[in-house]
Design a protein around this motif. Sequence first.
Motif, PDB file in Angstrom:
ATOM      1  N   GLU A  89      -2.279  -9.623  -7.253  1.00 51.84           N
ATOM      2  CA  GLU A  89      -3.116  -8.477  -7.609  1.00 51.84           C
ATOM      3  C   GLU A  89      -3.447  -7.578  -6.420  1.00 51.84           C
ATOM      4  O   GLU A  89      -3.866  -6.442  -6.602  1.00 51.84           O
ATOM      5  N   THR A  90      -3.327  -8.110  -5.213  1.00 45.46           N
ATOM      6  CA  THR A  90      -3.715  -7.357  -4.016  1.00 45.46           C
ATOM      7  C   THR A  90      -2.553  -7.291  -3.029  1.00 45.46           C
ATOM      8  O   THR A  90      -1.652  -8.121  -3.080  1.00 45.46           O
ATOM      9  N   PRO A  91      -2.584  -6.328  -2.114  1.00 43.66           N
ATOM     10  CA  PRO A  91      -1.511  -6.254  -1.118  1.00 43.66           C
ATOM     11  C   PRO A  91      -1.622  -7.390  -0.096  1.00 43.66           C
ATOM     12  O   PRO A  91      -2.702  -7.933   0.129  1.00 43.66           O
ATOM     13  N   THR A  92      -0.499  -7.733   0.507  1.00 42.34           N
ATOM     14  CA  THR A  92      -0.471  -8.782   1.523  1.00 42.34           C
ATOM     15  C   THR A  92      -1.132  -8.312   2.815  1.00 42.34           C
ATOM     16  O   THR A  92      -1.764  -9.085   3.511  1.00 42.34           O
ATOM     17  N   LEU A  93      -0.971  -7.029   3.121  1.00 42.54           N
ATOM     18  CA  LEU A  93      -1.604  -6.455   4.313  1.00 42.54           C
ATOM     19  C   LEU A  93      -2.710  -5.506   3.880  1.00 42.54           C
ATOM     20  O   LEU A  93      -2.548  -4.711   2.957  1.00 42.54           O
ATOM     21  N   LEU A  94      -3.850  -5.595   4.568  1.00 46.27           N
ATOM     22  CA  LEU A  94      -5.005  -4.757   4.247  1.00 46.27           C
ATOM     23  C   LEU A  94      -5.404  -3.939   5.467  1.00 46.27           C
ATOM     24  O   LEU A  94      -5.221  -4.370   6.604  1.00 46.27           O
ATOM     25  N   LYS A  95      -5.976  -2.797   5.215  1.00 42.71           N
ATOM     26  CA  LYS A  95      -6.488  -1.962   6.296  1.00 42.71           C
ATOM     27  C   LYS A  95      -8.004  -2.141   6.346  1.00 42.71           C
ATOM     28  O   LYS A  95      -8.697  -1.952   5.348  1.00 42.71           O
ATOM     29  N   THR A  96      -8.522  -2.525   7.510  1.00 44.97           N
ATOM     30  CA  THR A  96      -9.957  -2.725   7.676  1.00 44.97           C
ATOM     31  C   THR A  96     -10.661  -1.376   7.768  1.00 44.97           C
ATOM     32  O   THR A  96     -10.015  -0.357   8.029  1.00 44.97           O
ATOM     33  N   PRO A  97     -11.993  -1.352   7.585  1.00 48.30           N
ATOM     34  CA  PRO A  97     -12.725  -0.080   7.724  1.00 48.30           C
ATOM     35  C   PRO A  97     -12.543   0.556   9.111  1.00 48.30           C
ATOM     36  O   PRO A  97     -12.618   1.770   9.252  1.00 48.30           O
ATOM     37  N   ALA A  98     -12.265  -0.275  10.119  1.00 41.49           N
ATOM     38  CA  ALA A  98     -12.062   0.249  11.470  1.00 41.49           C
ATOM     39  C   ALA A  98     -10.636   0.770  11.674  1.00 41.49           C
ATOM     40  O   ALA A  98     -10.312   1.287  12.738  1.00 41.49           O
ATOM     41  N   GLY A  99      -9.790   0.598  10.665  1.00 44.46           N
ATOM     42  CA  GLY A  99      -8.431   1.116  10.750  1.00 44.46           C
ATOM     43  C   GLY A  99      -7.378   0.100  11.179  1.00 44.46           C
ATOM     44  O   GLY A  99      -6.207   0.437  11.315  1.00 44.46           O
ATOM     45  N   TYR A 100      -7.775  -1.136  11.403  1.00 41.05           N
ATOM     46  CA  TYR A 100      -6.820  -2.175  11.798  1.00 41.05           C
ATOM     47  C   TYR A 100      -6.111  -2.740  10.560  1.00 41.05           C
ATOM     48  O   TYR A 100      -6.669  -2.768   9.473  1.00 41.05           O
TER      49      TYR A 100
END
Length: 155
Positions: A89-100
């Motif tokens: 249901e979700t992507p394997t890689l996520l972008k954090t609020p800080a952009g990482y």
Amino acid sequence: MRGRKPKPTALKIVQGNPGRRPLNGREPKPPAAMPTCPSHLSPTAKTEWKRLARVLNQIGLLTQIDRTVLAGYCQSYGRWVEAEKKLQETPTLLKTPAGYIQTSPWLTISNKQMELMVKYMAELGLTPSSRTRLAVNIPSEEELERKKIEDTYFS
């Protein structure tokens, strides 16, 4: 202690004793009765318990005191299934609020549970390689039927 874990006497008997080392005649022998499924297991874990417990008990690899080991495996299995469903249901890689960019926590959970499952599977003889080290006497249909009757009348 360093080195390999000692092999239980029951496994030495089942697998043979190629080193001809003396067997421990004083090793505890747990009751061969079927353990009950713990109530705290998740529904998926309970399903896995039902799939494995009777078969493992019938071939002599599951006794009353092995309940916790099988419960641990089943709970790890349940968590692994849950994590795999979330990964779909979700992507394997996520972008954090800080952009990482970071890997999904569900991937970490899935990998850890699989790692735990493999350890439990080796202990329970559930992998192809661990089964090659076993030689068990699988009961015939007549023996299974006789055991059902005995369990019914003597329980």
